[in-house]
Design an enzyme around this catalytic site. Structure first.
Site, short mmCIF file in Angstrom:
data_model
loop_
_atom_site.label_atom_id
_atom_site.label_comp_id
_atom_site.label_asym_id
_atom_site.label_seq_id
_atom_site.Cartn_x
_atom_site.Cartn_y
_atom_site.Cartn_z
N LYS A 179 16.28 -13.39 5.65
CA LYS A 179 17.47 -13.17 4.82
C LYS A 179 18.71 -13.55 5.60
O LYS A 179 19.18 -12.79 6.46
CB LYS A 179 17.59 -11.72 4.35
N GLU A 253 18.81 -4.87 16.75
CA GLU A 253 19.81 -5.31 17.74
C GLU A 253 21.16 -5.09 17.09
O GLU A 253 21.53 -5.78 16.14
CB GLU A 253 19.57 -6.78 18.10
N CYS A 287 28.22 -9.92 19.77
CA CYS A 287 27.85 -8.53 20.03
C CYS A 287 27.86 -8.19 21.52
O CYS A 287 28.12 -7.04 21.89
CB CYS A 287 26.48 -8.22 19.43
N GLU A 386 33.87 -1.25 18.37
CA GLU A 386 33.63 -2.69 18.41
C GLU A 386 34.60 -3.40 17.48
O GLU A 386 34.64 -3.13 16.28
CB GLU A 386 32.18 -2.99 17.99
#
Length: 482
Positions: A179, A253, A287, A386
């Site tokens: 996806k 992750e 990330c 973040e």
């Protein structure tokens, strides 16, 4: 403009879908509409999982092939991807704003390397062994492919993360339902074309683009045997809950808020390129980006001058221009999110050294100036959350113990770096950093080593032999005779 008229890659071909939902893809640099694809419906996901299931369960299918045979096909797949590298690179850069030189390396060249690595690895991996029993018999221990793997990938590195998930799964003998994120779906059609040309059997790879509802339906689908996801921690928690309820293996992750520890003996001028990569790679939409820069008070102003020159001197512009170092962010919505963090930094008292706005010379595109904050408190919002954009927070520390405390003072644990003229000193310090990965004067994910995080940065590991192990399950067979 690229238009895929109601076609999705399912069962080895571009198949018609009855879905009336459309994904519109815009250029991050010009804001213009550059493509349309269908958004997969639940019926499309059913078809994709069904095709993957049949391909896996076939008595002569992919899961039963000799590892060397699968390896040959994976190598051909890598070759076909390389043949389409220019098109993949261009599409990724247009969609998410990644500078094209970065995309050429990380979205075209490195994915092919990952597929070749797993082709080589599966050739030499023993999947059966015999153990002499303690009770008079013997046991045969087998590692068999898990089954149908649902792989959900983000928009920031769509092809690289796909390779992280798909290469070990295919090498192990699993089949995959991929996806892609709706922001970066156009490149997945190039991957489908490469899969066809490489001779990957029908149903082994299936692609169902869509948003959150598509992903949720896929994660909970009864025909799926394992889920692997890269994305936000919030969504990862939801996926973990679903997989926990289903007792379904999952690899996650997730987010990060990593720190670069600059030691008092660091030679910054010799490491400018490395510092730029860990801080601002892919416009900060990474990330593992080290958004927190920890600097000893004894070298604070000197280091701040170096970082200010690095950030303010970065070339901002068209991601298709090879000279561009910082491109636009992926969407208007994401830009607004990043700008909100910049405003929060100012509001909470951090010193804005450079950047903080939109480039005046760029009227179109979702650009944000590379931004540097100084005198950032370790507990402040921009030091703890973040941001996922070109925003750096410089934090002073007193001594090495203080630096370790600040670096570990986060809910995340994905990546980190240490900068020093003494590699041994850096190695020793790395043992104190609570993070799944640490770089010393360097950071680059390597296919041979496991990658993943601790705490809120995820579960499980990708890459290395560990990535292959995550796609296998163990079966023991007992024999009465020795």
């Amino acid at each position: 403009m690229l238009e895929y008229d109601s076609l999705l890659f399912i069962g080895g071909k571009l198949a018609a879908t009855a879905s009336t939902s459309v994904i519109e893809i815009h250029s991050a640099a010009t804001e213009e509409l550059i493509g349309r694809t269908p958004e997969a419906s639940p019926a499309d996901v059913d078809a994709a999982v069904g095709a993957a299931r049949r391909a896996f369960d076939d008595p002569k299918g992919w899961s039963t092939w000799e590892p060397r045979a699968r390896a040959r096909v994976l190598e051909q797949f890598a070759t076909e991807l390389e043949a389409r590298a220019d098109e993949i690179t261009r599409r990724v850069s247009q969609q998410n704003g990644m500078p094209i030189t970065t995309a050429a390396m990380l979205e075209s060249a490195l994915p092919a390397t990952v597929f070749r690595y797993y082709a080589d690895l599966v050739r030499i991996t023993d999947v059966e062994e015999t153990r002499h029993g303690l009770l008079g018999g013997r046991a045969q221990v087998r590692r068999t492919p898990l089954g149908v793997v649902a792989a959900i990938v983000p928009w920031n590195y769509p092809n690289l993360v796909t390779a992280f998930k798909m290469a070990p799964a295919l090498a192990a003998g699993c089949t995959v339902v991929l996806k892609p994120s709706p922001e970066t779906v156009l490149d997945s059609y190039v991957m489908a074309e490469a899969a066809q040309s490489a001779g990957i059997p029908d149903g082994v790879i299936n692609i169902v683009p869509g948003g959150a509802s598509t992903g949720s339906y896929l994660v909970s689908h009864p025909g799926v045997d394992k889920v692997t996801f890269t994305g936000s921690t919030a969504v990862g928690r939801q996926i973990a809950a679903t997989c926990g309820d289903l007792l379904r293996p999952v690899t996650l992750e997730l987010g990060g808020k990593s720190a670069a520890i600059i030691l008092d003996d660091a030679d910054l001028m010799s490491n400018l390129e490395g510092l730029f990569q860990i801080a601002l790679l892919n416009n900060g939409q990474t990330c593992v980006a080290n958004g927190r820069i920890l600097v000893p008070r004894s070298r604070y102003e000197e280091t701040l001058d170096v970082l200010c020159a690095l950030v303010s001197g970065a070339s901002v512009g068209d991601p298709l221009d090879p000279q561009t170092q910082i491109g636009p962010l992926v969407s208007a919505r994401h830009r607004a999110r990043v700008e909100g963090y910049i405003a929060k930094g100012v509001e909470e008292g951090a010193r804005l050294v450079t950047g903080g706005g939109r480039p005046r010379e760029l009227a179109k595109g979702w650009f944000v100036e590379p931004t540097l904050f100084a005198d950032v408190g370790p507990e402040s919002t921009i030091a703890q959350e973040e941001i996922f954009g070109p925003v750096l927070a410089v934090i002073p520390y007193d001594d090495v113990d203080d630096a370790v405390r600040i670096a570990n003072n986060t809910k995340y644990g994905l990546a980190g770096t240490i900068w020093t003229s003494d590699e041994k000193r850096g190695e020793e310090l790395s043992r104190r950093v609570r993070s799944g990965t640490v770089g010393i004067n360097y950071f680059m994910l390597d296919p041979v080593a496991p990658f993943g995080g601790i705490k809120a940065s995820g579960l499980g590991r990708e890459l290395g032999p560990e990535g292959l192990d995550a796609c296998l399950q163990t079966q023991s067979v007992y024999f009465a005779t020795t």
